[in-house]
Enzyme design. Structure first.
Site, short mmCIF file in Angstrom:
data_model
loop_
_atom_site.label_atom_id
_atom_site.label_comp_id
_atom_site.label_asym_id
_atom_site.label_seq_id
_atom_site.Cartn_x
_atom_site.Cartn_y
_atom_site.Cartn_z
N GLU A 193 57.66 21.75 39.21
CA GLU A 193 56.86 20.52 39.22
C GLU A 193 56.78 19.91 40.63
O GLU A 193 56.47 18.73 40.77
CB GLU A 193 57.40 19.49 38.23
N ASP A 376 48.16 26.50 40.35
CA ASP A 376 48.63 27.22 39.18
C ASP A 376 47.80 28.49 39.04
O ASP A 376 46.57 28.43 39.01
CB ASP A 376 48.45 26.37 37.91
#
Length: 573
Positions: A193, A376
């Site tokens: 994260e 991502d």
């Protein structure tokens, strides 16, 4: 003559789905990403190499995802998934054209397109790659086409872990797993994260002052040389929000942090951190936003495939975005040729953009700069269906037409152009507001005391067995205890709860791993280990085959440096 360096980083991660449901949450989520992202990405890297072009991509594969891609149960499940997709689209080939259905001739064309597409993915996976995606990523790593980076073993939210032994275990098990699967130790990592915290002084319950090292100290202890962060962390200002193209926040009371003053630093170079010889490089905001933003970037173009609308019988995506305001019922049919033409335009625009950013920076400063973008991996192919082709075209166009842009993996950049300055970065994440609220808020605060209690319990038990016991059943239980502790720490569980993407599923998954952890601890502490119960748990959660529970033995608390340090507001033991 070089105008500067370009690093393209892909962060690949999914939570542990093995034998934990199928649809709408579970193994099928993994299979979709394998079909739409991981296999196509390997195909693109392979095809470029066959054309004499090394992709020079930095590919982060989290250890828990790598374990799943390497798992026989999931490999076989993926083949069954592909067979089911082919069977479903075959039925569409039979029912179209249908005079009762508008544009049914085009629907038949799309059904044939998907029939060929799924068969190509299956042929690649089964025949070209021998069901071994990890082996193929390793192959292209060894050929110098890509660099593999590691992460926390199960993507645990590092700053909120209470003990250094648990923080170390995430990166030790993660780093060891990457080395075991890919044959070499990763020199870089993705902080789960993008969550970072500084070192701090704290007061234990006995009144003693202690120093807790910054996260980069743990990274250095595991031979990790660099990591990535967001642009606002380097430059100051505000985070521009959610970095994921799909997915919105649920009904949470969002409290933003005040805007940070501009730091005077930029993301055109990497920097050392002050507490360890670990480098950090920030995502270039302009270059990143152009790709990941659904509203203003490439993926939101009306020509591209619509993710949210599926055929009610076969589940095929037969429609395109059309426009951001078009209702799902009014979407136009997808046109693969039109979409491919748009990708060609986008890749032209992007390569030109990167070139001019680097060239302008060089003209303004007299020195070469870095543009690092990180995304991502699942954005490409899974969310943005045409995204893998975009990556391939960008790489090819740089190699063919713009050799002045020096494409490098992140590790190559750090080793060739080591940082010249050190900076202190703040507590931060990629989440809304740039801090920890997405993972620790009124919807998830109940989870953290449980996580911390498990941390302390595993430390206590591991300390009782400094040497591996001769009792093989006990040894198995200790190692399975370690696996369950890692799995319950996954940052995906609080994230999915906060965003309401899979609130009940994530809650159940967290509680299941906690229950398994506590059951094993109870058996160890009572001296009564049930072999059948243990085998049942091992058959489900079989990741990290070479884990050593002793990674959880307590780490000696740090000595406070002489200089004054800010006290942390909470106790930490």
């Amino acid at each position: 003559m070089s105008v500067g360096q370009f690093v393209f980083m892909l962060h690949s991660h999914l939570p542990y789905y093995r034998k934990a449901g199928m649809w709408p949450f579970g193994e099928e989520n993994l299979y979709e990403c394998m079909a739409e992202t991981y296999v196509p990405l390997l195909n693109a890297i392979s095809e470029l190499y066959e054309e004499g072009i090394k992709a020079k991509l930095t590919v982060g594969i989290t250890p828990i995802l790598a374990e799943q891609l390497n798992d026989e149960h999931l490999k076989n499940g993926f083949v069954k998934y592909l067979d089911s997709r082919i069977a479903q689209v075959s039925k569409d080939l039979e029912r179209y054209p249908d005079p009762k259905v508008a544009h049914s001739q085009h629907l038949k064309y799309l059904a044939k397109y998907y029939y060929d597409w799924f068969n190509h993915i299956k042929d690649s996976f089964v025949n070209k790659y021998g069901l071994d995606l990890i082996g193929q990523f390793k192959k292209y790593q060894d050929l110098g086409c890509i660099e593999i980076t590691t992460s926390g073993a199960t993507h645990g939210f590092s700053p909120l872990l209470a003990t250094d032994s648990n923080l170390n275990a995430q990166f030790k098990v993660g780093s060891d797993t990457t080395k075991r699967l890919f044959g070499k130790k990763a020199c870089g990592c993705w902080l789960p994260e993008c969550a970072y915290r500084q070192g701090y002084e704290y007061v234990s319950k006995d009144g003693q002052k202690h120093w807790r090292p910054a996260i980069e100290v743990t990274l250095q202890n595991n031979d990790i040389e660099y990591f990535f962060t967001e642009s606002h962390v380097i430059e100051g200002g505000n985070s521009i929000g959610n970095r994921r193209v799909i997915g919105v926040y649920g009904n949470i009371e969002y409290i933003p942090l005040p805007e940070r003053p501009a730091t005077g630093y930029d993301t055109y170079s990497a920097y050392w951190l002050p507490d360890a010889q670990v480098a950090v490089m920030g995502r270039n905001d302009r270059a990143g936003y152009q790709v990941w933003s659904a509203a203003d970037g490439y993926p939101g173009d009306g020509c591209f495939r619509e993710f949210h609308k599926k055929d009610d019988k076969s589940g095929m995506h037969y429609w395109r975005i059309t426009s951001p305001t078009t209702d799902l019922g009014d979407k136009m049919l997808y046109d693969p040729v039109l979409a491919l033409n748009k990708v060609n335009e986008n890749s032209d625009h992007y390569t030109t953009l990167i070139y001019h950013m680097l060239n302008d920076y060089k003209k303004a400063t007299g020195k070469e700069g870095l543009v690092m973008v990180s995304f991502d991996t699942e954005l490409f192919g899974h969310w943005w269906f045409e995204g893998v082709e975009f990556i391939k075209q960008v790489i090819k166009k740089f190699a063919t037409y713009l050799p002045e842009v020096e494409r490098m993996t992140a590790g190559e950049y750090i080793h060739t152009y080591p940082p010249k300055e050190a900076i202190q970065i703040p507590e931060s994440s990629w989440g809304q507001g740039g801090h920890f609220y997405v993972w620790n808020n009124h919807l998830t605060e109940w989870m953290w005391p449980i996580i911390h209690a498990c941390e302390k319990r595993i430390n206590k038990i591991a300390d009782q067995y400094p040497e591996i016991p001769e009792d093989k059943l006990l040894h198995r239980a200790l190692n399975q205890m370690a696996r369950e502790n890692l799995l319950l720490q996954s940052s995906d569980w609080p994230f999915l709860i906060t965003t309401w993407q899979a609130k009940d599923y994530a809650t159940d998954r967290f509680r299941e791993h906690v229950d398994r952890f506590e059951k094993i601890c109870d058996m160890i502490e009572s001296g009564n280990i049930n072999d059948n119960e243990l085998k049942k748990i091992e058959s489900i959660d079989n990741c990290f085959s070479d884990i050593d529970y002793r990674v959880y033995q307590s780490i000696e608390e740090g000595v406070i440096p002489q200089q004054s340090r800010k006290l942390a507001p909470l106790y930490a033991d």
